[in-house]
Design a protein around this motif. Structure first.
Motif, mmCIF file in Angstrom:
data_model
loop_
_atom_site.group_PDB
_atom_site.id
_atom_site.type_symbol
_atom_site.label_atom_id
_atom_site.label_comp_id
_atom_site.label_asym_id
_atom_site.label_seq_id
_atom_site.Cartn_x
_atom_site.Cartn_y
_atom_site.Cartn_z
ATOM 1 N N ASP A 240 0.324 3.805 9.933
ATOM 2 C CA ASP A 240 0.136 2.465 9.399
ATOM 3 C C ASP A 240 -1.265 1.977 9.766
ATOM 4 O O ASP A 240 -1.941 2.559 10.608
ATOM 5 C CB ASP A 240 1.201 1.533 9.982
ATOM 6 C CG ASP A 240 1.336 0.237 9.197
ATOM 7 O OD1 ASP A 240 0.647 0.085 8.170
ATOM 8 O OD2 ASP A 240 2.135 -0.622 9.613
ATOM 9 N N GLY A 241 -1.687 0.910 9.130
ATOM 10 C CA GLY A 241 -3.001 0.356 9.414
ATOM 11 C C GLY A 241 -3.428 -0.583 8.310
ATOM 12 O O GLY A 241 -2.669 -0.879 7.376
ATOM 13 N N VAL A 242 -4.656 -1.044 8.405
ATOM 14 C CA VAL A 242 -5.174 -2.008 7.442
ATOM 15 C C VAL A 242 -5.111 -1.450 6.022
ATOM 16 O O VAL A 242 -4.699 -2.139 5.080
ATOM 17 C CB VAL A 242 -6.623 -2.388 7.808
ATOM 18 C CG1 VAL A 242 -7.233 -3.268 6.727
ATOM 19 C CG2 VAL A 242 -6.665 -3.104 9.152
ATOM 20 N N LEU A 243 -5.493 -0.187 5.844
ATOM 21 C CA LEU A 243 -5.556 0.381 4.500
ATOM 22 C C LEU A 243 -4.170 0.564 3.898
ATOM 23 O O LEU A 243 -3.956 0.292 2.712
ATOM 24 C CB LEU A 243 -6.309 1.711 4.534
ATOM 25 C CG LEU A 243 -7.772 1.620 4.978
ATOM 26 C CD1 LEU A 243 -8.413 2.999 5.009
ATOM 27 C CD2 LEU A 243 -8.563 0.698 4.061
ATOM 28 N N VAL A 244 -3.223 1.026 4.693
ATOM 29 C CA VAL A 244 -1.854 1.190 4.186
ATOM 30 C C VAL A 244 -1.283 -0.162 3.774
ATOM 31 O O VAL A 244 -0.639 -0.288 2.720
ATOM 32 C CB VAL A 244 -0.964 1.866 5.243
ATOM 33 C CG1 VAL A 244 0.501 1.823 4.823
ATOM 34 C CG2 VAL A 244 -1.399 3.315 5.446
ATOM 35 N N LYS A 245 -1.527 -1.168 4.575
ATOM 36 C CA LYS A 245 -1.037 -2.512 4.233
ATOM 37 C C LYS A 245 -1.654 -2.993 2.918
ATOM 38 O O LYS A 245 -0.989 -3.652 2.103
ATOM 39 C CB LYS A 245 -1.351 -3.480 5.373
ATOM 40 C CG LYS A 245 -0.528 -3.230 6.645
ATOM 41 C CD LYS A 245 -0.918 -4.200 7.750
ATOM 42 C CE LYS A 245 0.012 -4.101 8.966
ATOM 43 N NZ LYS A 245 -0.113 -2.840 9.689
ATOM 44 N N ARG A 246 -2.925 -2.678 2.705
ATOM 45 C CA ARG A 246 -3.571 -3.072 1.446
ATOM 46 C C ARG A 246 -2.964 -2.329 0.260
ATOM 47 O O ARG A 246 -2.812 -2.893 -0.831
ATOM 48 C CB ARG A 246 -5.069 -2.795 1.523
ATOM 49 C CG ARG A 246 -5.828 -3.735 2.447
ATOM 50 C CD ARG A 246 -7.287 -3.333 2.542
ATOM 51 N NE ARG A 246 -8.022 -4.178 3.475
ATOM 52 C CZ ARG A 246 -9.256 -3.929 3.894
ATOM 53 N NH1 ARG A 246 -9.889 -2.836 3.454
ATOM 54 N NH2 ARG A 246 -9.860 -4.739 4.734
ATOM 55 N N ILE A 247 -2.642 -1.064 0.456
ATOM 56 C CA ILE A 247 -2.033 -0.283 -0.628
ATOM 57 C C ILE A 247 -0.689 -0.891 -1.019
ATOM 58 O O ILE A 247 -0.391 -1.089 -2.209
ATOM 59 C CB ILE A 247 -1.870 1.187 -0.197
ATOM 60 C CG1 ILE A 247 -3.242 1.845 -0.031
ATOM 61 C CG2 ILE A 247 -1.026 1.963 -1.207
ATOM 62 C CD1 ILE A 247 -3.208 3.166 0.716
ATOM 63 N N TYR A 248 0.126 -1.197 -0.027
ATOM 64 C CA TYR A 248 1.432 -1.796 -0.314
ATOM 65 C C TYR A 248 1.274 -3.182 -0.951
ATOM 66 O O TYR A 248 2.050 -3.557 -1.841
ATOM 67 C CB TYR A 248 2.253 -1.894 0.966
ATOM 68 C CG TYR A 248 2.774 -0.564 1.471
ATOM 69 C CD1 TYR A 248 3.019 0.494 0.602
ATOM 70 C CD2 TYR A 248 3.026 -0.363 2.824
ATOM 71 C CE1 TYR A 248 3.495 1.709 1.060
ATOM 72 C CE2 TYR A 248 3.510 0.854 3.296
ATOM 73 C CZ TYR A 248 3.741 1.883 2.411
ATOM 74 O OH TYR A 248 4.218 3.088 2.863
ATOM 75 N N ALA A 249 0.278 -3.943 -0.513
ATOM 76 C CA ALA A 249 0.044 -5.259 -1.117
ATOM 77 C C ALA A 249 -0.361 -5.115 -2.578
ATOM 78 O O ALA A 249 0.060 -5.913 -3.434
ATOM 79 C CB ALA A 249 -1.036 -6.008 -0.332
#
Length: 564
Positions: A240-249
């Motif tokens: 997990d991390g900033v980039l994964v959170k952006r992908i899900y968003a």
């Protein structure tokens, strides 16, 4: 065993931690104790993150490796941001008694981190600890167990849907990290094809979270237009991390815009015995001398279209500024907290002869009429040209110096029209600031473009820089007025917005006109002069001045924040 003081035995609640999953013995099997003659230490080298979730998951994976590799000293360190560093991890492993150490990249694919940054750190350690047998392992790559884990994540995501849909009616959107290495990017496409054929998807689309294209938002829009009623979006990430959170968003935003489309979010790989076992397998391969990367299409070994100039590029670290930036406590608190300034920046210290020269220059004329921000560049140009009067001829657009400093610190790329400009840049400052240089005058595609379009190689080089790097660059032109002409054409006609254009070529044919045209090019910050004087050393002097101001600025911020 896990080295005390570096690895903490504690359990982390994580949706991907499936310690009860039986390992697949066909793909490597459960790790068992080895004979005494096979003992070696394992250092897992992670990338590091400002996101506390990513840090926690990485350390949970290290704990799993420790559990599944009994009898081995297992330590970990990070390339950037987080602590401990890779160097500290190696030292902890040696303190635990290891005389053979296998350093394994805790990254998925072989790109810059695994090919350059981590090996360069290991080379330094090997020179320091000459009595230790170091081995560098391959990254995880497309291991069969990781493909099986990706399959598990996709099936688990599909099971959350209340609708029944055939795979043939589903498009898999596979999101990779994205790198500057085309070989690593192509591995994501290969994985997508294997999952498409192996799982029977009706279609597949590949996109990236950054650096490579298409980016996530563009990829999701395109996939939504392919006519499939369902999309499965899977980030091919370890943690997990900033980039994964952006992908899900981005997936959530697509679902909101397209309610008739079903968008399912699959999990990233995460903490899992399969991942731990592959790391241990890579460590053993390294000790046995069987660690191998895919070198047949590596841009550092063979000439790849568009990357020819990087063949034979030396291995050097690119993360000196952010190595160990966050302590463990800071990295586990919040990604919204202020980031401390890296305590490695010292003010620029010139050679004694250089110091004496600039004392003479400072006393040689009245500088009070010039803006303070311009003085470093102006005095360096006087130093280069040997002419005090040149200071009256230099043109700075409003805010050009500040724009250049910000660009060097953010974009970290200087593009030159000829190699003489890059040769004149101070190597120590480039390395300390982590700035890359590029000159396309010898680029193969620039040669072809020059021949086919009937333009100079310098102009073709500028056009290649526009295509290759977009707006994230400082352009330094010191030889060819045709390079300025091409730059201003791209700026006016094609919306190019480089962060700063330094146009100081020397010559009699078209030079005066090109500089005057650059002065009128209001769309970008620019530094130039009038007339025929100039040259590559002049352009290099301005870039050196910007780097000196940048390093002094960082050192000043460090002192203000309490750094040593």
């Amino acid at each position: 065993m896990c080295a005390q003081g570096v690895f903490r035995h504690e359990h982390h609640a994580d949706s991907h931690a499936e310690a009860d999953v039986e390992p697949n013995r066909a793909g490597g099997g459960e790790v068992t104790s080895t004979d005494a003659g096979e003992q070696f230490g394992i250092v897992i080298a992670g990338h590091g993150s400002r996101d506390p979730d990513g840090v926690r998951e990485f350390e949970a994976l290290v704990e799993l490796v420790c559990t599944r590799a009994p009898g081995h000293a297992v330590t970990y360190g990070y390339l950037e941001f987080s602590s401990p560093t890779i160097e500290a991890a190696v030292k902890a492993n040696l303190a635990a008694g290891s005389r053979q150490v296998s350093v394994v990249p805790g990254v998925l694919l072989a790109a810059r981190h695994a090919k350059n940054d981590m090996p360069s750190e290991l080379q330094v350690l090997a020179r320091t600890h000459t009595d230790i047998d170091f081995h560098f392992g391959a990254p995880l790559n497309l291991h069969p167990q990781l493909l099986q884990l990706a399959q598990q994540r996709i099936i688990a995501a599909e099971s959350t849907s209340s609708h029944t849909a055939r795979r043939a009616e589903t498009c898999l959107v596979l999101v990779g990290r994205g790198t500057s290495d085309p070989d690593a990017n192509s591995e994501i496409s290969k994985l997508a094809r294997m999952l498409e054929e192996g799982m029977g998807f009706g279609g597949v689309y590949v996109c990236y979270s950054g650096t490579a294209k298409p980016l996530v938002a563009d990829g999701l829009r395109t996939a939504a237009r392919m006519g499939f009623p369902r999309l499965v979006v899977m980030p091919y990430f370890l943690f997990d991390g900033v980039l994964v959170k952006r992908i899900y968003a981005a997936a959530d935003a697509l679902q909101e815009r397209e309610p008739q489309l079903e968008v399912i979010k699959a999990g990233y790989l995460g903490v899992h015995p399969h991942v731990a076992d592959v790391l241990i397998e890579r460590a053993r391969e390294a000790i046995a001398g069987r660690a191998a990367m895919n070198c047949s299409l590596c841009k550092y070994r063979v000439q790849i279209v568009g990357f020819e100039e990087q063949v034979g590029e030396p291995q050097r670290a690119h993360h000196l500024q952010v190595r160990g930036l966050l302590t463990k406590e800071e990295s586990l608190v919040s990604d919204s907290m202020p980031v401390p300034v890296q305590p490695d920046f010292l003010p620029y210290v010139p050679h004694p002869i250089e110091t004496e020269s600039f004392e003479i220059i400072a006393a040689g004329r009245d500088w009070s009429g010039f803006p303070p921000a311009h003085l470093t560049a102006l005095q360096r140009l006087v130093h280069t040209s040997g002419d005090f009067d040149i200071a009256d001829d230099i043109y700075f657009s409003p805010g050009a110096i500040d724009a250049g400093i910000r660009a060097l610190l953010r974009c970290k790329r200087v593009v030159a029209d000829v190699t003489m400009v890059t040769s004149g840049l101070k190597r120590a400052l480039l390395e300390q600031l982590g700035i890359d240089t590029w000159c396309g005058v010898h680029d193969r595609e620039a040669h072809l473009l020059s021949a086919s379009q009937g333009i100079t190689r310098s102009a073709a080089s500028i056009r290649r820089a526009w295509e290759k790097f977009g707006n994230d660059q400082v352009v330094a032109i010191g030889d060819a007025p045709t390079a300025i002409t091409e730059a201003t054409r791209l700026i006016r006609d094609h919306g190019w917005r480089p962060q700063l254009v330094i146009g100081l070529p020397v010559g009699f044919v078209g030079t005066r006109e090109a500089k005057d045209d650059l002065k009128r090019c209001l769309q970008v910050p620019r530094i130039t002069n009038s007339g025929t004087r100039g040259g590559s050393p002049w352009a290099a002097s301005v870039v050196n001045a910007l780097m000196i101001d940048a390093i002094n600025h960082l050192a000043g911020c460090e002192r203000a924040s309490g750094g040593e």
